[in-house]
Design an enzyme around this catalytic site. Structure first.
Site, PDB file in Angstrom:
ATOM      1  N   CYS A  82       0.834  -1.202   0.000  1.00  0.00           N
ATOM      2  CA  CYS A  82       0.000   0.000   0.000  1.00  0.00           C
ATOM      3  C   CYS A  82       0.868   1.251   0.000  1.00  0.00           C
ATOM      4  O   CYS A  82       0.612   2.207  -0.735  1.00  0.00           O
ATOM      5  CB  CYS A  82      -0.938  -0.008   1.202  1.00  0.00           C
ATOM      6  SG  CYS A  82      -2.133   1.360   1.204  1.00  0.00           S
ATOM      7  N   CYS A  97      -6.521  -4.049   6.641  1.00  0.00           N
ATOM      8  CA  CYS A  97      -7.670  -3.145   6.541  1.00  0.00           C
ATOM      9  C   CYS A  97      -8.803  -3.723   5.711  1.00  0.00           C
ATOM     10  O   CYS A  97      -9.972  -3.429   5.966  1.00  0.00           O
ATOM     11  CB  CYS A  97      -7.235  -1.791   5.990  1.00  0.00           C
ATOM     12  SG  CYS A  97      -6.667  -1.816   4.267  1.00  0.00           S
TER      13      CYS A  97
END
Length: 367
Positions: free
Chosen positions: A101, A198
């Site tokens: 990410c 997440c």
């Protein structure tokens, strides 16, 4: 500077944005919508980048008086992070989606758009510091050791560091950040930190992978190749795992056995004694330097290596040979899986990183 503040909806990014304003920069806040599930809501400390987080980030932006936008990066996030995560497990590796990410979203896609729009830097709430060294900008550990996030930033390049801003790097305590948020009247002052992956907010990674990849029964074997059990999908196992093996054949010495390797080609899981988890060498072809590279990376040099976000660094030797970063720790590392990221340091400085493609066991297969 014109600063684009990446606002997750948490306390760290909120205080970082506020400090950027105090420093006199022209600041614009942006929250990244990374999920196509528009109704996703946060559950306590689980999950991030949710509807609730976006609303929290907007409230903070209003409080500190900066413009605020939500940018939809869900397609890029799916392609570069979620799909990569599933594909890595399918290949028998153990990925770190937070590294991907940072590498592909926050400091690539976001930074690229920021520069296109005329911003000078992207500001985040990461705990790390930037230092001007003799050969250019260097990435260093945060002064807050317990919250240091330099490991997950090890993928940043010199060009990315030149447009990055970490206002929290010199803050000696997370408690001080929360206290500052409270003093500023920010509603996120007591908001719990997010953890786990997440896009798997319930924390059930095994269930998530089973849904994505399906069940494919196979054998669990020992180091000699003898079948000692079976599994419903090799993706459910990772190096160092002890629980959930359900072995039908006990070890000769009666001691517990651990996952040593996942072989997707044969759909096998290899198990063995705890001492066989020791690794004497790690290497990866996908490597990068966080700032200036060593003057002679093809000559062995001393460093420290860290293989997990909160692991202790281990003294080691490093060399780049045959397009691989090869790291030899002074003492064997335990439970290293391919797909993990090895970040190398010299003192507090992050020198670079590699995604681990191969390892060498410190214990012969006959042991």
């Amino acid at each position: 500077m014109r600063v684009l503040a990446a606002m997750s909806g948490g306390v760290d990014s909120a205080v970082a944005a506020a400090r950027a304003v105090d420093a006199g920069h022209e600041v614009v806040g942006v929250h990244l919508a990374l999920s196509r599930a528009g109704g996703t809501l946060r559950t306590g400390s689980r999950g991030c980048c949710t509807v609730e987080d976006a609303m929290d980030a907007r409230r903070v932006s209003d409080k500190i008086g900066i413009p605020f936008y939500v940018w939809d990066f869900s397609e890029r996030f799916r392609d570069d992070v979620i799909d990569d995560f599933v594909n890595e497990y399918r290949a028998g590796r153990t990925p770190n989606p937070c590294m991907r990410c940072n590498e592909k979203i926050k400091f690539a896609a976001l930074l690229e758009r920021a520069l296109e729009l005329g911003f000078d830097a992207v500001c985040t709430g990461h705990y790390a510091t930037l230092v001007e060294g003799e050969r250019g900008l260097e990435l260093h550990r945060s002064s807050e050791q317990a919250k240091d996030q330099s490991y997950v930033l090890g993928v940043l390049t010199a060009d990315q560091l030149a447009h990055t801003y970490f206002p929290l790097g010199e803050t000696p305590s997370k408690d001080l950040v929360r206290a500052e948020a409270a003093e500023r009247g920010l509603t996120v002052a007591k908001k719990p930190d997010s953890y786990d992956i997440c896009f798997i907010p319930d924390g059930d990674t095994r269930g998530y992978l089973a849904e994505k990849m399906g069940a494919e029964p196979g054998a669990i074997v020992d180091r000699s190749g003898e079948v000692v059990g079976s599994h419903d999908g090799a993706h459910a196992f990772t190096v160092g795992q002890r629980r959930g093996l359900k072995l039908g054949v006990p070890a000769p010495d009666g001691k517990p056995r651990f996952v040593l390797e996942v072989r997707p080609v044969n759909n096998e899981v290899v198990v063995g004694p705890k001492e066989a988890l020791a690794v004497s060498l790690i290497a990866g072809g996908r490597f990068s330097w966080a700032g200036a590279a060593p003057e002679s990376p093809d000559e062995e040099f001393r460093c420290e290596v860290q293989i997990r976000a909160h692991a202790d660094p281990v003294p080691a030797r490093c060399i780049v040979a045959d397009n691989e970063m090869i790291v030899t720790p002074d003492e064997p590392l335990e439970g290293v899986a391919t797909g993990q990221t090895a970040v190398i340091y010299i003192g507090t400085r992050v020198l670079g990183q590699c995604t681990i493609d191969r390892t060498e066991s410190a214990v012969p297969a006959t042991a």
